[in-house]
Design a protein around this motif. Structure first.
Motif, mmCIF file in Angstrom:
data_model
loop_
_atom_site.group_PDB
_atom_site.id
_atom_site.type_symbol
_atom_site.label_atom_id
_atom_site.label_comp_id
_atom_site.label_asym_id
_atom_site.label_seq_id
_atom_site.Cartn_x
_atom_site.Cartn_y
_atom_site.Cartn_z
ATOM 1 N N ASP A 127 -30.183 21.138 62.086
ATOM 2 C CA ASP A 127 -28.936 20.497 61.695
ATOM 3 C C ASP A 127 -28.800 20.537 60.176
ATOM 4 O OD1 ASP A 127 -26.665 19.011 61.393
ATOM 5 O OD2 ASP A 127 -27.438 17.231 62.403
ATOM 6 N N GLU A 128 -27.810 21.258 59.691
ATOM 7 C CA GLU A 128 -27.565 21.396 58.258
ATOM 8 C C GLU A 128 -27.390 20.035 57.592
ATOM 9 O OE1 GLU A 128 -23.935 22.906 55.421
ATOM 10 O OE2 GLU A 128 -24.251 23.942 57.311
ATOM 11 N N ASP A 129 -26.799 19.069 58.304
ATOM 12 C CA ASP A 129 -26.544 17.747 57.725
ATOM 13 C C ASP A 129 -27.830 16.978 57.447
ATOM 14 O OD1 ASP A 129 -23.818 18.173 57.743
ATOM 15 O OD2 ASP A 129 -23.571 17.340 59.750
ATOM 16 N N GLU A 130 -28.946 17.346 58.086
ATOM 17 C CA GLU A 130 -30.207 16.652 57.865
ATOM 18 C C GLU A 130 -30.871 17.066 56.549
ATOM 19 O OE1 GLU A 130 -32.826 16.975 61.187
ATOM 20 O OE2 GLU A 130 -31.291 16.347 62.603
ATOM 21 N N VAL A 131 -30.473 18.196 56.015
ATOM 22 C CA VAL A 131 -31.052 18.681 54.767
ATOM 23 C C VAL A 131 -30.341 17.984 53.607
ATOM 24 C CG1 VAL A 131 -31.510 20.711 53.355
ATOM 25 C CG2 VAL A 131 -31.548 20.899 55.850
ATOM 26 N N SER A 132 -31.124 17.395 52.709
ATOM 27 C CA SER A 132 -30.547 16.564 51.650
ATOM 28 C C SER A 132 -30.347 17.292 50.328
ATOM 29 C CB SER A 132 -31.434 15.339 51.435
ATOM 30 O OG SER A 132 -32.734 15.754 51.069
ATOM 31 N N TYR A 133 -30.609 18.583 50.299
ATOM 32 C CA TYR A 133 -30.507 19.326 49.047
ATOM 33 C C TYR A 133 -29.870 20.692 49.274
ATOM 34 C CZ TYR A 133 -34.500 21.947 50.783
ATOM 35 O OH TYR A 133 -35.319 22.728 51.539
ATOM 36 N N VAL A 134 -29.495 21.319 48.158
ATOM 37 C CA VAL A 134 -28.926 22.652 48.152
ATOM 38 C C VAL A 134 -29.661 23.450 47.079
ATOM 39 C CG1 VAL A 134 -26.837 24.014 47.750
ATOM 40 C CG2 VAL A 134 -26.657 21.775 48.805
ATOM 41 N N ILE A 135 -29.973 24.705 47.362
ATOM 42 C CA ILE A 135 -30.543 25.592 46.350
ATOM 43 C C ILE A 135 -29.394 26.411 45.775
ATOM 44 C CG2 ILE A 135 -32.113 27.507 45.877
ATOM 45 C CD1 ILE A 135 -33.843 26.472 48.222
ATOM 46 N N LEU A 136 -29.244 26.317 44.458
ATOM 47 C CA LEU A 136 -28.189 27.058 43.762
ATOM 48 C C LEU A 136 -28.827 28.137 42.897
ATOM 49 C CD1 LEU A 136 -25.967 24.088 42.525
ATOM 50 C CD2 LEU A 136 -25.724 25.420 44.631
ATOM 51 N N SER A 137 -28.067 29.180 42.621
ATOM 52 C CA SER A 137 -28.593 30.238 41.766
ATOM 53 C C SER A 137 -27.473 30.928 41.010
ATOM 54 C CB SER A 137 -29.369 31.271 42.596
ATOM 55 O OG SER A 137 -28.494 31.938 43.492
ATOM 56 N N LYS A 138 -27.906 31.649 39.983
ATOM 57 C CA LYS A 138 -27.003 32.490 39.198
ATOM 58 C C LYS A 138 -27.756 33.767 38.855
ATOM 59 C CE LYS A 138 -24.375 30.938 35.671
ATOM 60 N NZ LYS A 138 -24.021 30.531 34.282
ATOM 61 N N ARG A 139 -27.171 34.889 39.218
ATOM 62 C CA ARG A 139 -27.771 36.173 38.857
ATOM 63 C C ARG A 139 -27.450 36.472 37.392
ATOM 64 N NH1 ARG A 139 -30.443 39.947 41.309
ATOM 65 N NH2 ARG A 139 -30.378 42.099 40.655
ATOM 66 N N LEU A 140 -28.445 36.893 36.669
ATOM 67 C CA LEU A 140 -28.261 37.206 35.254
ATOM 68 C C LEU A 140 -27.888 38.674 35.083
ATOM 69 C CD1 LEU A 140 -31.318 35.242 33.890
ATOM 70 C CD2 LEU A 140 -28.926 34.534 33.871
ATOM 71 N N PRO A 141 -27.111 38.975 34.073
ATOM 72 C CA PRO A 141 -26.732 40.372 33.846
ATOM 73 C C PRO A 141 -27.966 41.239 33.605
ATOM 74 C CG PRO A 141 -25.637 38.902 32.282
ATOM 75 C CD PRO A 141 -26.574 38.076 33.077
ATOM 76 N N SER A 142 -27.953 42.417 34.158
ATOM 77 C CA SER A 142 -29.047 43.353 33.977
ATOM 78 C C SER A 142 -29.070 43.851 32.543
ATOM 79 C CB SER A 142 -28.884 44.530 34.942
ATOM 80 O OG SER A 142 -29.878 45.502 34.676
ATOM 81 N N ARG A 143 -30.265 44.030 32.007
ATOM 82 C CA ARG A 143 -30.416 44.530 30.624
ATOM 83 C C ARG A 143 -30.477 46.048 30.583
ATOM 84 N NH1 ARG A 143 -34.746 41.292 27.320
ATOM 85 N NH2 ARG A 143 -33.814 42.594 25.754
ATOM 86 N N LYS A 144 -30.398 46.674 31.742
ATOM 87 C CA LYS A 144 -30.532 48.135 31.804
ATOM 88 C C LYS A 144 -29.248 48.828 31.468
ATOM 89 C CE LYS A 144 -34.144 47.715 35.179
ATOM 90 N NZ LYS A 144 -34.585 47.910 36.489
#
Length: 144
Positions: A127-144
């Motif tokens: 049950d998604e509602d039982e989970v009390s957190y969210v993992i967020l992310s941001k992809r960084l621009p490639s340096r290549k």
């Protein structure tokens, strides 16, 4: 307290060990005049599957003197700069669902729900509602 609302409870000893871990990196912001701590950022360099990740374990800003003055945004921009300079591919963090202000803050910084977040992988009647957190992310621009 947000930890109580999330159902995790507060454990001071566990938090102390987390902050003192040899892999922990801390950025501490102090007030110029008083020298008192007004915020900090707890980071770790990790590998998630095949990706190099700078994981933001915790961002805290002292409410009375520094909240809503751009310190949190500045600390997150520093985290992203450190990640880019260290050739990390992602910045990731965990945010409690009950912390509406933090969720809005990170969304404003263009963080999105990561594929590793429990909400993205609900299987076999979990049950998604039982989970009390969210993992967020941001992809960084490639340096290549």
């Amino acid at each position: 307290d947000l930890y109580e609302q999330a159902g995790w409870g507060w454990n001071a000893l566990k938090k102390k060990r987390e902050l003192e871990d040899k892999e922990a990196r801390l950025l501490v912001a102090t007030d110029k005049m008083s020298g008192s701590v007004v915020g900090f950022l707890h980071l770790r360099f990790l590998r998630e599957d095949d990706d190099l990740v700078l994981y933001v374990y915790e961002l805290q800003v002292e409410q009375a003197s520094a909240s809503r003055k751009g310190l949190g945004r500045h600390l997150m921009m520093l985290a992203e700069l450190i990640a880019r300079k260290s050739e990390m591919e992602w910045v990731m963090l965990t945010v409690l669902k009950c912390n509406e202000a933090a969720n809005k803050f990170y969304t404003g910084l263009k963080y999105t729900v990561d594929e590793l977040s429990p909400q993205m992988s609900v299987y076999d009647g979990d049950d998604e509602d039982e989970v009390s957190y969210v993992i967020l992310s941001k992809r960084l621009p490639s340096r290549k």
